[in-house]
Design an enzyme around this catalytic site. Structure first.
Site, PDB file in Angstrom:
ATOM      1  N   THR A   1      22.785  13.908   4.511  1.00  0.00           N
ATOM      2  CA  THR A   1      22.829  13.856   3.055  1.00  0.00           C
ATOM      3  C   THR A   1      21.513  14.245   2.390  1.00  0.00           C
ATOM      4  OG1 THR A   1      23.403  12.412   1.187  1.00  0.00           O
ATOM      5  CG2 THR A   1      22.096  11.423   2.921  1.00  0.00           C
TER       6      THR A   1
ATOM      7  N   THR B   1      26.771  13.859   0.221  1.00  0.00           N
ATOM      8  CA  THR B   1      26.699  13.669   1.646  1.00  0.00           C
ATOM      9  C   THR B   1      27.822  14.462   2.279  1.00  0.00           C
ATOM     10  OG1 THR B   1      25.878  11.492   1.147  1.00  0.00           O
ATOM     11  CG2 THR B   1      26.754  11.806   3.360  1.00  0.00           C
TER      12      THR B   1
ATOM     13  N   GLY C   1      28.508   7.415  -0.676  1.00  0.00           N
ATOM     14  CA  GLY C   1      27.616   6.302  -1.003  1.00  0.00           C
ATOM     15  C   GLY C   1      28.232   4.986  -0.541  1.00  0.00           C
TER      16      GLY C   1
ATOM     17  N   SER D   1      24.475   3.724   3.678  1.00  0.00           N
ATOM     18  CA  SER D   1      25.861   3.305   3.931  1.00  0.00           C
ATOM     19  C   SER D   1      26.577   4.272   4.860  1.00  0.00           C
ATOM     20  CB  SER D   1      26.636   3.242   2.615  1.00  0.00           C
ATOM     21  OG  SER D   1      26.034   2.340   1.728  1.00  0.00           O
TER      22      SER D   1
ATOM     23  N   ARG E   1      17.049   9.614   9.444  1.00  0.00           N
ATOM     24  CA  ARG E   1      16.965   9.191   8.052  1.00  0.00           C
ATOM     25  C   ARG E   1      15.588   9.542   7.496  1.00  0.00           C
ATOM     26  NH1 ARG E   1      20.130   7.774   3.721  1.00  0.00           N
ATOM     27  NH2 ARG E   1      19.561   5.778   2.778  1.00  0.00           N
TER      28      ARG E   1
ATOM     29  N   ASN F   1      21.370  12.653  -0.629  1.00  0.00           N
ATOM     30  CA  ASN F   1      21.745  11.596  -1.568  1.00  0.00           C
ATOM     31  C   ASN F   1      22.611  12.184  -2.672  1.00  0.00           C
ATOM     32  OD1 ASN F   1      22.068   8.998  -2.407  1.00  0.00           O
ATOM     33  ND2 ASN F   1      20.252   8.974  -3.699  1.00  0.00           N
TER      34      ASN F   1
END
Ligand code: DON
Length: 595
Positions: free
Chosen positions: A425, A407, A500, A479, A130, A427
């Protein structure tokens, strides 16, 4: 010979929907819901459950290995690695780098994500790559002068760029869990060739480039790649050539992650972000680390659930919902009752998500409590089987003792019994739209996944509080829910999705559809889905959900809004007849490729 099948979709598929754009409107829907309910439910009534809006996924079978990914060239590259003796992690790394070239909307080296690995011999593991917030980000970074959340800053500006994690994550996965038959350079090689030589724009890339023109065209370095000299967007059949990206990938192939996180490329990345108004520095890049974490584990009716831990909310929320649902006889309940109970479980899990979850390195997340059967029993006791609970009546963590689009997802199973579920992703679709000049890397706008102000919705309408406040070096709550379901310790179902806030509930429905309703994987992937995220207090239902089900939900007091839900759950089911892959028909161009 690699078996595969292209998806057949209707012109009404959701392909041309821009995930991020449509999701951004989700929060606003609450205010216009009264109008939307009337017009949209009327449209849906009378349609069959598998209505025209969603094509039907085709089941593709294979004996040895399977890759299901959102873009066909990359899926074939992964299947080829499997065929040449690679394991699921080798294939995942090759697919991850290839999608950064062939699916720039979401595939990336300028973003981040999660790779969940089931190992036939050894512990399952989760690679967290991340993005992190640059050191200069704090809880005021995304507020305006009045102290209100400023969505322009967190969604549309270079301030939203998180330190990219993909290169570190893929390299870590390969170094620790690759088969050893391939070097990192071998696995990046197909991506380099595609970036250097180009490939024809088609399917979802054509659709999304057209839809995202304005976000890309505002940066000259992005326009240079995605627009033609006359200013028109690349269209189907045009060649997308990315020479700068090819050189960046070559450097990573030669020198590994340090080529990206240190030295000239890192300086150019930081310079590009700062020139556009961002705060990411070369030191932020140098400090970046992918982290290996223990997966979230749960059980559901004799199956083991393995999913992503924080900084994803997905695994905890999924296990929490399944634990609540295990107390009901979903296999025999009427379909409307099953849907209703799933929605009640969704509301409660999303309330907890908002309150408790954040970066586990910086906040204490009560994982054991939230995923326990006892906790679920308490939540279940608050569900009236005949009446919807209003969102305002669900207190986050009601029974916990407080402790203190775009994503893309791909699923892989190899012949050795390993499996990978990977979701990563930028975003929004194409991230913030900015290609770092000279190095060809599209940059993310992931920092909008923070709760930029307490109790203020992000782009997906999700609320958050202190646990997910922005902070230096912090990972924003996600998520993304890459998930592997095991039966007797062996892979049974591999799934996950973009979308999302919609991701976790999409994964829940795939699991329930397969385990409780006995659906084949193609039907489970294609079935219209519902979604409730506690706030706004609405049930979102896809067109094609049978009218009687909507009526039944409304009769119990839920307020239903029919709209397309841009998820894409590319999944694999392991059956006695072999591997069955199903590419989600909601986005054009996905492929299940096996051998
Ligand atoms: O990590 C998250 O939860 C989001 N940034 C994912 C965004 C997404 O799935 C957009 N897709 N359609």
């Amino acid at each position: 010979m690699i078996g595969e099948r292209r998806l057949i979709v209707t012109p009404l598929s959701v392909a041309n929907l821009v995930c991020a754009m449509s999701m951004r409107s989700l929060g606003k829907l609450a205010s216009i819901a009264a109008v939307a309910i009337v017009t949209l439910t009327l449209t849906a009534r009378g349609e069959s459950r598998l209505g025209a809006a969603i094509g039907h996924a085709e089941a593709v079978t294979a004996a040895h290995g399977m890759v299901v990914a959102q873009e066909a060239i990359a899926a074939r590259i992964g299947a080829d690695i499997l065929r040449r003796g690679g394991n699921a992690v080798d294939a995942a790394v090759a697919v991850g780098f290839a999608l950064a070239v062939t699916y720039p909307r979401a595939g990336n080296i300028g973003g981040g994500g999660f790779m969940l690995i089931h190992r036939a011999a050894g512990e399952d593991t989760a690679i967290d790559y991340r993005e992190t917030a640059p050191a200069a980000i704090n809880d005021k970074s995304f507020l305006d002068a009045q102290g209100n959340a400023d969505p322009q800053k967190s969604r549309d500006s270079a301030l939203a760029i998180g330190v990219p994690g993909t290169v570190a994550g893929l390299a870590l996965a390969e170094a620790k869990y690759g088969s050893g038959h391939f070097t990192l350079a071998d696995l990046i090689e197909p991506a380099i060739a595609l970036a250097r030589d180009g490939f024809a724009v088609a399917d979802d890339i054509a659709d999304s480039l057209a839809a995202d023109r304005s976000r890309l065209a505002r940066w000259p370095s992005s326009a240079e790649i995605f627009l033609k000299p006359d200013g028109a967007m690349l269209a189907p059949g045009d060649k997308l050539v990315q020479p700068d990206l090819a050189r960046t990938l070559e450097a990573i192939a030669k020198d590994g992650p340090p080529a990206f996180y240190e030295g000239p490329i890192a300086h150019q990345l930081a310079a590009a972000a700062q020139a556009a108004g961002g705060v990411m520095t070369a030191d932020d890049l140098k400090a970046y680390r992918a982290v290996e974490r223990a997966p979230i584990r749960g059980s559901y009716r004799g199956y083991d659930i393995v999913s992503m831990p924080p900084p994803s909310s997905g695994g905890i929320a999924l296990v929490e919902m399944l634990n609540i649902l295990e107390g009901y006889d979903l296999a025999h309940d009427a379909e409307a009752q099953t849907l209703f109970l799933m929605i009640e479980a969704m509301k409660r899990a999303y309330a907890d998500r908002a309150w408790f979850l954040g970066d586990p390195d910086l906040v204490q997340v009560p994982i054991a409590q939230l995923t326990s059967k006892t906790y679920a029993n308490k939540w279940r006791a608050t569900i009236d089987p005949a009446r919807a609970t209003a969102a305002v009546d669900i207190r986050p963590g009601g029974t916990v003792k407080a402790e203190g689009r775009n994503t893309t997802h791909f699923s892989i199973v190899d012949r050795f019994g390993n499996a990978v579920a990977n979701t990563y992703t930028l975003n929004f679709s194409y991230g913030v739209g900015l290609v770092a000049a000279g190095i060809g890397v599209l940059l993310n706008n992931e920092l909008d996944d923070f709760a930029v102000k307490p109790n203020t919705p992000n782009a997906y309408g999700l609320l958050g509080f202190k646990a997910n406040a922005p902070g230096p070096g912090k990972r924003p709550l996600s998520s993304m829910t890459p998930t592997i379901v095991l039966k007797d310790g062996m892979p049974f179902l591999v799934t996950g999705s973009p979308g999302g806030s919609l991701i976790i509930t999409a994964v829940l429905q795939i699991v329930v559809d397969v385990i409780d309703r006995g659906m084949d994987i193609a039907s489970a992937v294609s079935a219209p889905r519902v979604h409730d995220q506690w706030m706004p207090d609405k049930v979102f239902a896809e067109p094609g959900l049978a009218a009687n089900l909507i009526t039944a939900l409304e009769a119990r007091g839920d307020s239903v809004v029919v709209r397309r839900l841009p998820t894409s759950a590319n999944s694999i089911l392991v059956t006695p007849e072999g591997l069955v892959g199903a590419a989600d028909p909601r986005t054009r161009g996905a492929l299940a490729a096996g051998y």
